[in-house]
Design a protein around this motif. Structure first.
Motif, mmCIF file in Angstrom:
data_model
loop_
_atom_site.group_PDB
_atom_site.id
_atom_site.type_symbol
_atom_site.label_atom_id
_atom_site.label_comp_id
_atom_site.label_asym_id
_atom_site.label_seq_id
_atom_site.Cartn_x
_atom_site.Cartn_y
_atom_site.Cartn_z
ATOM 1 N N ARG A 93 1.492 14.886 -13.723
ATOM 2 C CA ARG A 93 0.408 15.449 -14.532
ATOM 3 C C ARG A 93 0.178 16.924 -14.252
ATOM 4 O O ARG A 93 -0.323 17.649 -15.093
ATOM 5 C CB ARG A 93 -0.881 14.679 -14.269
ATOM 6 C CG ARG A 93 -0.921 13.309 -14.899
ATOM 7 C CD ARG A 93 -2.309 12.713 -14.801
ATOM 8 N NE ARG A 93 -2.784 12.589 -13.434
ATOM 9 C CZ ARG A 93 -2.604 11.527 -12.654
ATOM 10 N NH1 ARG A 93 -1.927 10.504 -13.102
ATOM 11 N NH2 ARG A 93 -3.087 11.495 -11.433
ATOM 12 N N ILE A 94 0.524 17.398 -13.075
ATOM 13 C CA ILE A 94 0.254 18.783 -12.695
ATOM 14 C C ILE A 94 1.328 19.694 -13.288
ATOM 15 O O ILE A 94 2.513 19.483 -13.088
ATOM 16 C CB ILE A 94 0.239 18.934 -11.158
ATOM 17 C CG1 ILE A 94 -0.912 18.136 -10.568
ATOM 18 C CG2 ILE A 94 0.142 20.409 -10.760
ATOM 19 C CD1 ILE A 94 -0.898 18.073 -9.060
ATOM 20 N N GLN B 160 1.184 9.239 -6.057
ATOM 21 C CA GLN B 160 1.623 10.618 -5.822
ATOM 22 C C GLN B 160 2.551 11.085 -6.933
ATOM 23 O O GLN B 160 2.407 12.198 -7.456
ATOM 24 C CB GLN B 160 2.327 10.722 -4.463
ATOM 25 C CG GLN B 160 2.841 12.101 -4.146
ATOM 26 C CD GLN B 160 1.737 13.108 -3.921
ATOM 27 O OE1 GLN B 160 0.648 12.752 -3.499
ATOM 28 N NE2 GLN B 160 2.011 14.354 -4.212
ATOM 29 N N ARG B 161 3.515 10.246 -7.321
ATOM 30 C CA ARG B 161 4.434 10.604 -8.421
ATOM 31 C C ARG B 161 3.678 10.829 -9.717
ATOM 32 O O ARG B 161 3.958 11.769 -10.464
ATOM 33 C CB ARG B 161 5.486 9.508 -8.615
ATOM 34 C CG ARG B 161 6.639 9.556 -7.660
ATOM 35 C CD ARG B 161 7.780 8.643 -8.108
ATOM 36 N NE ARG B 161 7.357 7.307 -8.480
ATOM 37 C CZ ARG B 161 7.205 6.277 -7.635
ATOM 38 N NH1 ARG B 161 7.442 6.436 -6.358
ATOM 39 N NH2 ARG B 161 6.835 5.091 -8.078
ATOM 40 N N PRO C 131 0.820 -1.227 0.000
ATOM 41 C CA PRO C 131 0.000 0.000 0.000
ATOM 42 C C PRO C 131 0.850 1.272 0.000
ATOM 43 O O PRO C 131 0.507 2.248 -0.654
ATOM 44 C CB PRO C 131 -0.827 -0.126 1.280
ATOM 45 C CG PRO C 131 -0.907 -1.593 1.530
ATOM 46 C CD PRO C 131 0.413 -2.152 1.054
ATOM 47 N N GLY C 132 1.967 1.258 0.723
ATOM 48 C CA GLY C 132 2.839 2.438 0.743
ATOM 49 C C GLY C 132 3.450 2.720 -0.616
ATOM 50 O O GLY C 132 3.492 3.865 -1.066
#
Length: 150
Positions: free
Chosen positions: A68-69, A62-63, A54-55
């Motif tokens: 994308r931002i 997150q990456r 899960p981590g």
């Protein structure tokens, strides 16, 4: 003849995803003959994702989100890097008027204003001035009127 030595380390999800991107390109360029390789890599990616902790899954998400931002307001260093310039060259281009000044009251540059400046430099905007470029030109005039030294 060179001998191929395989690594003892397991193949990572990132390495499989990179291979998948390359094979996707090969399929697009050379045709469906390579589809079995593409399908195999897609299966490998799915299997590797199911094995992720899960981590690791959260860090990967997150990456991917950060990739994308593309922020509209950029720091001086980000704006310079965006234009493939050193910070010193960026400062010179801003002083010379090739690139826009920072947004008034900030130390941030607007990505769209930078894109318009690049269009102007490359000759893309030389044939017609669209409304957004006229808006940027008006903004620049008002900024310079308020900040004679800027």
């Amino acid at each position: 003849m060179r001998k191929l030595v395989l690594s003892e380390a397991p193949v990572t999800l990132q390495e499989i995803e990179e291979a998948l991107a390359y094979v996707t390109y090969i399929v697009r360029k050379y045709g469906d003959a390579y589809l079995p390789v593409l399908r195999r890599l897609e299966h490998e990616v799915e299997a590797a994702r199911q094995k992720e902790s899960p981590g690791d899954r959260a860090r990967r998400a997150q990456r991917e989100a950060e990739a994308r931002i593309q922020p509209r307001g950029m720091t001086r260093d980000d704006a310079a890097a965006y234009c493939s310039l050193s910070p010193a060259a960026w400062d010179r281009w801003v002083r010379e008027g090739r690139m826009p000044p920072p947004v008034p009251g900030t130390h941030r540059w607007d990505r769209k204003a930078i894109d318009l400046a690049w269009d102007r430099l490359s000759g893309i905007a030389a044939t017609e001035v669209d409304a957004s470029e006229a808006t940027v030109a008006e903004w620049r005039r008002s900024y310079r009127a308020r900040n004679p030294t800027g």
